[in-house]
Write an enzyme that holds these catalytic residues in place. Structure first.
Site, short mmCIF file in Angstrom:
data_model
loop_
_atom_site.label_atom_id
_atom_site.label_comp_id
_atom_site.label_asym_id
_atom_site.label_seq_id
_atom_site.Cartn_x
_atom_site.Cartn_y
_atom_site.Cartn_z
N TYR A 65 0.71 12.25 7.33
CA TYR A 65 2.14 11.46 6.80
C TYR A 65 3.22 12.28 6.34
O TYR A 65 3.31 12.88 5.09
CB TYR A 65 1.92 10.24 5.38
CG TYR A 65 0.86 9.47 5.63
CD1 TYR A 65 0.49 9.03 6.98
CD2 TYR A 65 0.21 8.64 4.55
CE1 TYR A 65 -0.75 8.20 7.15
CE2 TYR A 65 -0.91 7.81 4.90
CZ TYR A 65 -1.42 7.71 6.16
OH TYR A 65 -2.33 6.70 6.35
N PRO A 112 -3.80 -4.11 6.80
CA PRO A 112 -4.43 -5.44 6.39
C PRO A 112 -3.89 -6.51 6.69
O PRO A 112 -4.38 -7.47 6.70
CB PRO A 112 -4.62 -5.02 4.92
CG PRO A 112 -3.25 -4.21 4.51
CD PRO A 112 -3.28 -3.24 5.82
#
Length: 279
Positions: free
Chosen positions: A56, A203
């Protein structure tokens, strides 16, 4: 009643509903200030599990979290991932699990996060070009040296998990999993049987209009949002699931964390369980 906490590795207690920091902008400017505010707000709201990775921003996300949260509250776990690096020739990201690379990335993560030990260090992906024993062995050495506390994996099969377990005690697995994408159901089952934390990335996901309508219908019946329904379904799916939804907005953060208080009836769960998976 669904437990709101889990002990990773049997001893490291965290709130099950965590926060994924991947979406936080790190470049200087107003967006970065918002990112700092979001990370701090997450901790204010009781989040004790934050997920990041070297991938990231090449470590920029780790530095952002340190700027926002250091010195860290005693109960806060920031887990990061290594094993992906830029190619020297093309500058593209690629899997790289060579021992020297893993060791260097851990050392750099320690520096960026301003800690002497990373309590949960996850291998971002298994590098097929490097023997698994070398990758796990390096992480085991780093654990023996006290630089990492627990070892996790990401995007693995049951067979890969079993092979890794023959070398080290695996504390966590981070695979893609949500209400409409249950490809890794066998991995979840293996984690549940072994008491391994299962951190589903992505999710929340939405399928075709019919699927979205069904989730929206359940949300309307319980007076909440579809996103909260999806997260509440995960929390009730297995006690080892630790969702890490990410966002770059404080209102979405607050919405996500409120899902912990949502109770879905068995009838609602049965309807959601029957939803078709994404193609």
């Amino acid at each position: 009643m669904t437990s709101t906490t889990f002990r990773i590795g049997g001893d490291l207690k965290v709130r099950r509903l965590g926060f994924g920091a991947m979406q936080l902008p790190t470049d200087p400017g107003p967006a970065r200030k918002t990112s700092l505010a979001i990370a701090r707000r997450a901790v204010e709201l009781g989040v004790t599990l934050i997920d990041t990775a070297y991938l990231y921003g090449g470590g920029a996300n780790e530095e952002l979290l340190a700027e926002a949260l250091y010195p860290y509250p005693a109960e806060l776990l920031i887990t990061t991932k290594v094993g992906v690096a830029r190619s020297g020739s093309s500058d593209e990201w690629k899997l790289d699990g060579r021992p020297a690379v893993l060791r260097d990335q851990v050392e750099q993560a320690l520096r960026r996060l301003r800690v002497e030990r990373i309590e949960l260090l996850q291998l971002h992906r298994i590098d097929p070009g490097t023997p698994l024993a070398d990758q796990m062995g390096t992480l085991l050495d780093l654990r023996t040296e006290g630089k990492i506390g627990r070892i996790g994996l990401s995007e693995v099969t049951v067979d890969e998990l079993n092979q890794a377990q023959d070398i080290v005690d695996v504390a966590s697995v981070q695979n893609r999993y949500n209400l409409l994408d249950r490809e890794h159901e066998p991995v979840l089952a293996a984690c549940e049987a072994a008491g391994i934390a299962f951190l589903p990335w992505r999710p929340v996901a939405w399928g075709k209009s019919g699927t979205r309508a069904e989730v929206a219908a359940v949300a309307a019946e319980v007076d909440t949002t579809p996103t909260q329904v999806a997260l509440a379904w995960l929390l009730g799916r297995s006690p080892v699931i630790l969702p890490i939804p990410g966002t770059a907005r404080i209102d979405h953060l607050e919405e996500n964390l409120a899902a912990e208080r949502l109770h879905l009836t068995q009838a609602h769960r049965d309807r959601l369980n029957r939803l078709p998976e994404l193609a």
